[in-house]
Design a protein around this motif. Structure first.
Motif, PDB file in Angstrom:
ATOM      1  N   ARG A  84      -0.552 -13.497   3.483  1.00 48.18           N
ATOM      2  CA  ARG A  84      -0.435 -12.882   2.148  1.00 48.18           C
ATOM      3  C   ARG A  84      -0.758 -11.385   2.198  1.00 48.18           C
ATOM      4  O   ARG A  84      -0.393 -10.649   1.273  1.00 48.18           O
ATOM      5  CB  ARG A  84      -1.390 -13.561   1.153  1.00 48.18           C
ATOM      6  CG  ARG A  84      -1.093 -14.980   0.742  1.00 48.18           C
ATOM      7  CD  ARG A  84       0.203 -15.146   0.004  1.00 48.18           C
ATOM      8  NE  ARG A  84       1.327 -15.219   0.907  1.00 48.18           N
ATOM      9  CZ  ARG A  84       1.724 -16.308   1.555  1.00 48.18           C
ATOM     10  NH1 ARG A  84       1.085 -17.437   1.385  1.00 48.18           N
ATOM     11  NH2 ARG A  84       2.766 -16.271   2.364  1.00 48.18           N
ATOM     12  N   ARG A  87       1.851  -8.880   1.449  1.00 46.16           N
ATOM     13  CA  ARG A  87       2.295  -8.696   0.068  1.00 46.16           C
ATOM     14  C   ARG A  87       1.361  -7.793  -0.735  1.00 46.16           C
ATOM     15  O   ARG A  87       1.594  -7.576  -1.919  1.00 46.16           O
ATOM     16  CB  ARG A  87       2.403 -10.082  -0.590  1.00 46.16           C
ATOM     17  CG  ARG A  87       3.654 -10.269  -1.422  1.00 46.16           C
ATOM     18  CD  ARG A  87       3.935 -11.725  -1.659  1.00 46.16           C
ATOM     19  NE  ARG A  87       4.640 -12.296  -0.534  1.00 46.16           N
ATOM     20  CZ  ARG A  87       4.710 -13.580  -0.261  1.00 46.16           C
ATOM     21  NH1 ARG A  87       4.106 -14.446  -1.044  1.00 46.16           N
ATOM     22  NH2 ARG A  87       5.382 -14.019   0.779  1.00 46.16           N
ATOM     23  N   TYR A  88       0.303  -7.272  -0.114  1.00 39.89           N
ATOM     24  CA  TYR A  88      -0.657  -6.434  -0.849  1.00 39.89           C
ATOM     25  C   TYR A  88       0.021  -5.268  -1.581  1.00 39.89           C
ATOM     26  O   TYR A  88      -0.270  -5.038  -2.766  1.00 39.89           O
ATOM     27  CB  TYR A  88      -1.745  -5.902   0.094  1.00 39.89           C
ATOM     28  CG  TYR A  88      -2.856  -6.887   0.387  1.00 39.89           C
ATOM     29  CD1 TYR A  88      -2.769  -8.221  -0.048  1.00 39.89           C
ATOM     30  CD2 TYR A  88      -3.990  -6.518   1.099  1.00 39.89           C
ATOM     31  CE1 TYR A  88      -3.780  -9.129   0.232  1.00 39.89           C
ATOM     32  CE2 TYR A  88      -5.013  -7.421   1.378  1.00 39.89           C
ATOM     33  CZ  TYR A  88      -4.894  -8.723   0.938  1.00 39.89           C
ATOM     34  OH  TYR A  88      -5.892  -9.616   1.215  1.00 39.89           O
ATOM     35  N   TYR A  91       1.650  -6.629  -4.747  1.00 37.04           N
ATOM     36  CA  TYR A  91       0.685  -6.986  -5.798  1.00 37.04           C
ATOM     37  C   TYR A  91       0.237  -5.727  -6.553  1.00 37.04           C
ATOM     38  O   TYR A  91       0.165  -5.714  -7.785  1.00 37.04           O
ATOM     39  CB  TYR A  91      -0.564  -7.654  -5.203  1.00 37.04           C
ATOM     40  CG  TYR A  91      -0.333  -8.944  -4.461  1.00 37.04           C
ATOM     41  CD1 TYR A  91       0.565  -9.906  -4.927  1.00 37.04           C
ATOM     42  CD2 TYR A  91      -1.022  -9.234  -3.287  1.00 37.04           C
ATOM     43  CE1 TYR A  91       0.768 -11.089  -4.239  1.00 37.04           C
ATOM     44  CE2 TYR A  91      -0.829 -10.427  -2.602  1.00 37.04           C
ATOM     45  CZ  TYR A  91       0.076 -11.344  -3.078  1.00 37.04           C
ATOM     46  OH  TYR A  91       0.271 -12.517  -2.398  1.00 37.04           O
ATOM     47  N   THR A  94       3.089  -4.176  -8.684  1.00 40.97           N
ATOM     48  CA  THR A  94       3.337  -5.006  -9.879  1.00 40.97           C
ATOM     49  C   THR A  94       2.299  -4.725 -10.953  1.00 40.97           C
ATOM     50  O   THR A  94       2.628  -4.594 -12.137  1.00 40.97           O
ATOM     51  CB  THR A  94       3.304  -6.505  -9.498  1.00 40.97           C
ATOM     52  OG1 THR A  94       4.298  -6.743  -8.506  1.00 40.97           O
ATOM     53  CG2 THR A  94       3.588  -7.401 -10.697  1.00 40.97           C
ATOM     54  N   THR A  95       1.025  -4.617 -10.548  1.00 40.16           N
ATOM     55  CA  THR A  95      -0.048  -4.327 -11.514  1.00 40.16           C
ATOM     56  C   THR A  95       0.152  -2.946 -12.138  1.00 40.16           C
ATOM     57  O   THR A  95      -0.113  -2.761 -13.326  1.00 40.16           O
ATOM     58  CB  THR A  95      -1.433  -4.391 -10.835  1.00 40.16           C
ATOM     59  OG1 THR A  95      -1.471  -5.507  -9.957  1.00 40.16           O
ATOM     60  CG2 THR A  95      -2.536  -4.542 -11.851  1.00 40.16           C
ATOM     61  N   PHE A 156      -4.699 -12.611 -13.819  1.00 39.15           N
ATOM     62  CA  PHE A 156      -4.382 -11.908 -12.570  1.00 39.15           C
ATOM     63  C   PHE A 156      -5.629 -11.719 -11.709  1.00 39.15           C
ATOM     64  O   PHE A 156      -5.526 -11.528 -10.506  1.00 39.15           O
ATOM     65  CB  PHE A 156      -3.725 -10.556 -12.857  1.00 39.15           C
ATOM     66  CG  PHE A 156      -2.264 -10.672 -13.220  1.00 39.15           C
ATOM     67  CD1 PHE A 156      -1.314 -10.970 -12.256  1.00 39.15           C
ATOM     68  CD2 PHE A 156      -1.836 -10.503 -14.525  1.00 39.15           C
ATOM     69  CE1 PHE A 156       0.030 -11.100 -12.580  1.00 39.15           C
ATOM     70  CE2 PHE A 156      -0.502 -10.624 -14.870  1.00 39.15           C
ATOM     71  CZ  PHE A 156       0.432 -10.918 -13.896  1.00 39.15           C
ATOM     72  N   VAL A 236      -8.764 -11.393  -6.651  1.00 41.07           N
ATOM     73  CA  VAL A 236      -7.395 -11.382  -7.175  1.00 41.07           C
ATOM     74  C   VAL A 236      -6.831 -12.801  -7.107  1.00 41.07           C
ATOM     75  O   VAL A 236      -6.997 -13.503  -6.114  1.00 41.07           O
ATOM     76  CB  VAL A 236      -6.518 -10.410  -6.352  1.00 41.07           C
ATOM     77  CG1 VAL A 236      -5.067 -10.458  -6.813  1.00 41.07           C
ATOM     78  CG2 VAL A 236      -7.044  -8.981  -6.474  1.00 41.07           C
ATOM     79  N   LEU A 238      -3.924 -14.691  -6.442  1.00 42.73           N
ATOM     80  CA  LEU A 238      -2.611 -14.495  -5.815  1.00 42.73           C
ATOM     81  C   LEU A 238      -1.568 -15.455  -6.380  1.00 42.73           C
ATOM     82  O   LEU A 238      -0.394 -15.095  -6.502  1.00 42.73           O
ATOM     83  CB  LEU A 238      -2.713 -14.657  -4.297  1.00 42.73           C
ATOM     84  CG  LEU A 238      -3.678 -13.708  -3.560  1.00 42.73           C
ATOM     85  CD1 LEU A 238      -3.551 -13.888  -2.061  1.00 42.73           C
ATOM     86  CD2 LEU A 238      -3.435 -12.258  -3.937  1.00 42.73           C
ATOM     87  N   PHE A 241       0.124 -14.011  -9.348  1.00 38.53           N
ATOM     88  CA  PHE A 241       1.110 -12.996  -8.960  1.00 38.53           C
ATOM     89  C   PHE A 241       2.398 -13.658  -8.472  1.00 38.53           C
ATOM     90  O   PHE A 241       3.495 -13.223  -8.804  1.00 38.53           O
ATOM     91  CB  PHE A 241       0.544 -12.092  -7.869  1.00 38.53           C
ATOM     92  CG  PHE A 241      -0.252 -10.931  -8.399  1.00 38.53           C
ATOM     93  CD1 PHE A 241       0.381  -9.806  -8.905  1.00 38.53           C
ATOM     94  CD2 PHE A 241      -1.632 -10.961  -8.397  1.00 38.53           C
ATOM     95  CE1 PHE A 241      -0.342  -8.737  -9.401  1.00 38.53           C
ATOM     96  CE2 PHE A 241      -2.372  -9.900  -8.897  1.00 38.53           C
ATOM     97  CZ  PHE A 241      -1.721  -8.779  -9.397  1.00 38.53           C
ATOM     98  N   HIS A 242       2.243 -14.735  -7.675  1.00 41.42           N
ATOM     99  CA  HIS A 242       3.425 -15.440  -7.158  1.00 41.42           C
ATOM    100  C   HIS A 242       4.237 -16.049  -8.305  1.00 41.42           C
ATOM    101  O   HIS A 242       5.473 -16.063  -8.260  1.00 41.42           O
ATOM    102  CB  HIS A 242       2.999 -16.521  -6.162  1.00 41.42           C
ATOM    103  CG  HIS A 242       2.406 -15.951  -4.915  1.00 41.42           C
ATOM    104  ND1 HIS A 242       1.687 -16.703  -4.014  1.00 41.42           N
ATOM    105  CD2 HIS A 242       2.424 -14.695  -4.422  1.00 41.42           C
ATOM    106  CE1 HIS A 242       1.285 -15.927  -3.024  1.00 41.42           C
ATOM    107  NE2 HIS A 242       1.717 -14.712  -3.247  1.00 41.42           N
TER     108      HIS A 242
END
Length: 533
Positions: A84, A87-88, A91, A94-95, A156, A236, A238, A241-242
């Motif tokens: 994961r 994907r940082y 994330y 997106t925020t 989130f 967080v 995750l 987010f997914h």
């Protein structure tokens, strides 16, 4: 656990935490759960270093521990959680789009530190935002605190499990490892903090925040105030987010297939059910046509009749993203999340086949997928492709595991002359194969990026030194001629080399993010399919 995944985990751990943590992490991924002394013995690392490495990995949720029989504590790596880390950036970005710069920095701090208290996050983010503001302006703690509350309300960020409070009456010896628990009701409950203050700017080393030299700074001892939320740590979420990424992919697919209004209706349905529907559910909660109509954004002033027509059109679509589950409230509708993910995974496979083998192969693949089972002669006839070319294309895809061959014998001896050979597509196994290739691609991209950076290490260091000198001279009000002289320390060929390096690294970074988007779709589909079986 494949070799490609282990290699990728190794690269990610080394990039984020260094060699010792990478050594311990990869050892646990390869061997499974092990006690502390066995890890130290097998890796040839000192006990103290192993303890520190495990602390880092546990703090970032990359390793879990369990107490086994005879009170032995074993540590186990979470390979999926290590992956994961790819994907940082997604994330964080997106925020930023959802909650602006404040939300972005909150999530960034939590990802970089693993777990933090709310008060520590608020102070750190306020200080960082104040640094970027003009002189005289500061970021208020209350503003950052409000952004944190909004992130918790939309799930989130979530609380970390705690060690339950034990009474003094318990006379027994302490357990070998603490058991962490959390009440589901408290997972998103933000503690009531009265954080009053503003972000501070970093001063030069010989002056503190009050502007006094160090020598005049009075010493304060034993004046530490108790932290109001001490022990309440946040991390967080995750999975949330997914869920957001999945929803965005579904909305985008509907927009491409139909139009913007259809996608906005689907977005509204997903937004209404995002908190009530668990992240792994195959369907959303049923929503009535009237509820959807009331929840549509104000900018879409479509009538109730037009909305019903759109919903009927979506429900009748062959992809079956939307299903009708009842007639009450003007009609009850659900989003079939599993079918949506299956369609997105299939589209990804089709796209890869088209890029690698051409449009004719993609046509054959779609045909076999649609008809389930076909003989070679049937493929030639339906696809309207000459026998020789069709055979060649089928064998290409068969050798790459995109399609499979099923034997149906007429007689028990399996004689080839008395056996039907049917081509079929096993989407799940094809998705797994493509996922494995994606992991290999990302590992290659990371290695290439590291190689590019290493090759130009001296030039990068020189560029950073020159930039630091220019920044310090600008701060002291140097003249333009002096700044130009410093800039000329980097020659024209070196500047060109730096530009090429920057362009190459940006391309590699963008490729990593694009491949990770494919990984996310394939992983979501595989996970959804495994839950249904």
């Amino acid at each position: 656990m494949t070799q490609a995944e282990i290699k990728l985990c190794s690269l990610l751990l080394q990039e984020h935490f260094g060699e010792i943590v990478e050594k311990i992490g990869v050892h646990l991924i390869r061997t499974g759960s092990q006690p502390l002394r066995v890890i130290a013995h097998d890796t040839g690392t000192s006990l103290d270093q192993v303890k520190k490495a495990l602390c880092v990995l546990i703090h970032h949720n990359l390793v879990i521990y369990r107490v086994h029989k005879r009170s032995v504590v074993e540590y186990e790596a979470q390979c999926s959680r290590v992956l994961r880390m790819l994907r940082y950036p997604r994330y964080i970005y997106t925020t930023k789009t959802l909650y602006s710069d404040t939300g972005e920095l909150i999530v960034e701090e939590l990802l970089l530190n693993g777990k933090m208290t709310m008060s520590a996050v608020v102070k750190k983010v306020a200080d960082r935002l104040t640094e970027t503001m003009e002189d005289g302006k500061t970021m208020d703690y209350a503003e950052v605190s409000n952004a944190f509350v909004r992130l918790a309300d939309t799930h989130f960020v979530q609380r970390c499990p705690l060690v339950p409070a034990t009474g003094d009456s318990d006379p027994g010896p302490p357990p070998p490892a603490p058991t962490l628990v959390i009440n589901e009701k408290d997972m998103y409950l933000v503690p009531k903090l009265s954080l009053i203050g503003k972000g501070k700017r970093r001063r030069s080393s010989d002056e503190d925040a009050s502007g006094e030299p160090k020598a005049k700074k009075p010493k304060h001892t034993d004046n530490k105030e108790p932290i109001p939320d001490d022990g309440i740590y946040w991390q967080v979420n995750l999975d949330r987010f997914h869920q957001h990424f999945r929803d965005q992919a579904i909305v985008s697919a509907v927009a491409n297939r139909m139009d913007q209004t259809s996608s906005e209706i689907v977005r509204t349905m997903l937004r209404m059910s995002e908190i009530t529907t668990p992240s792994g559910a195959p369907f959303t909660q049923p929503l009535s046509s009237n509820e959807i109509f009331r929840s549509l954004p104000g900018s879409y002033n479509i009538s109730k009749q037009v909305l019903d027509q759109y919903l009927t059109l979506l429900a009748d679509d062959p992809l079956e993203f939307i299903g009708k589950s009842g007639d009450s409230g003007g009609g009850m509708y659900v989003i079939n999340l599993h079918k949506a993910l299956a369609s997105l995974a299939t589209a990804t496979l089709e796209s890869v086949i088209q890029e690698r083998f051409g449009s004719r192969c993609a046509r054959i693949f779609r045909l076999v997928l649609q008809k389930k089972h076909l003989e070679q002669k049937q493929v030639e006839d339906f696809a309207m492709i000459p026998a020789k070319e069709a055979k060649d294309m089928l064998y290409k895809m068969l050798s790459e595991n995109f399609i499979s061959l099923q034997e149906i014998p007429k007689t028990p001896d399996h004689a080839p002359s008395r056996t039907f050979y049917l081509y079929t597509v096993n989407v799940l196994s094809a998705a797994r194969m493509l996922l494995h290739r994606c992991y290999k691609s990302i590992a290659n991209l990371i290695e290439r990026r590291q190689f590019e950076t290493k090759e130009n290490k001296r030039l990068l260091e020189k560029s950073q030194r020159v930039e630091a000198i220019i920044a310090s001279m600008q701060a002291t009000g140097a003249e333009e001629v002096q700044l130009q002289e410093i800039e000329e320390m980097i020659t024209a060929p070196e500047r060109q080399q730096l530009e090429t390096l920057k362009r190459n690294v940006n391309k590699l970074d963008a490729s990593e993010i694009q491949v990770d988007e494919t990984i996310f779709l394939l992983e979501s589909y595989i996970e959804s399919t495994m839950k249904r079986q």
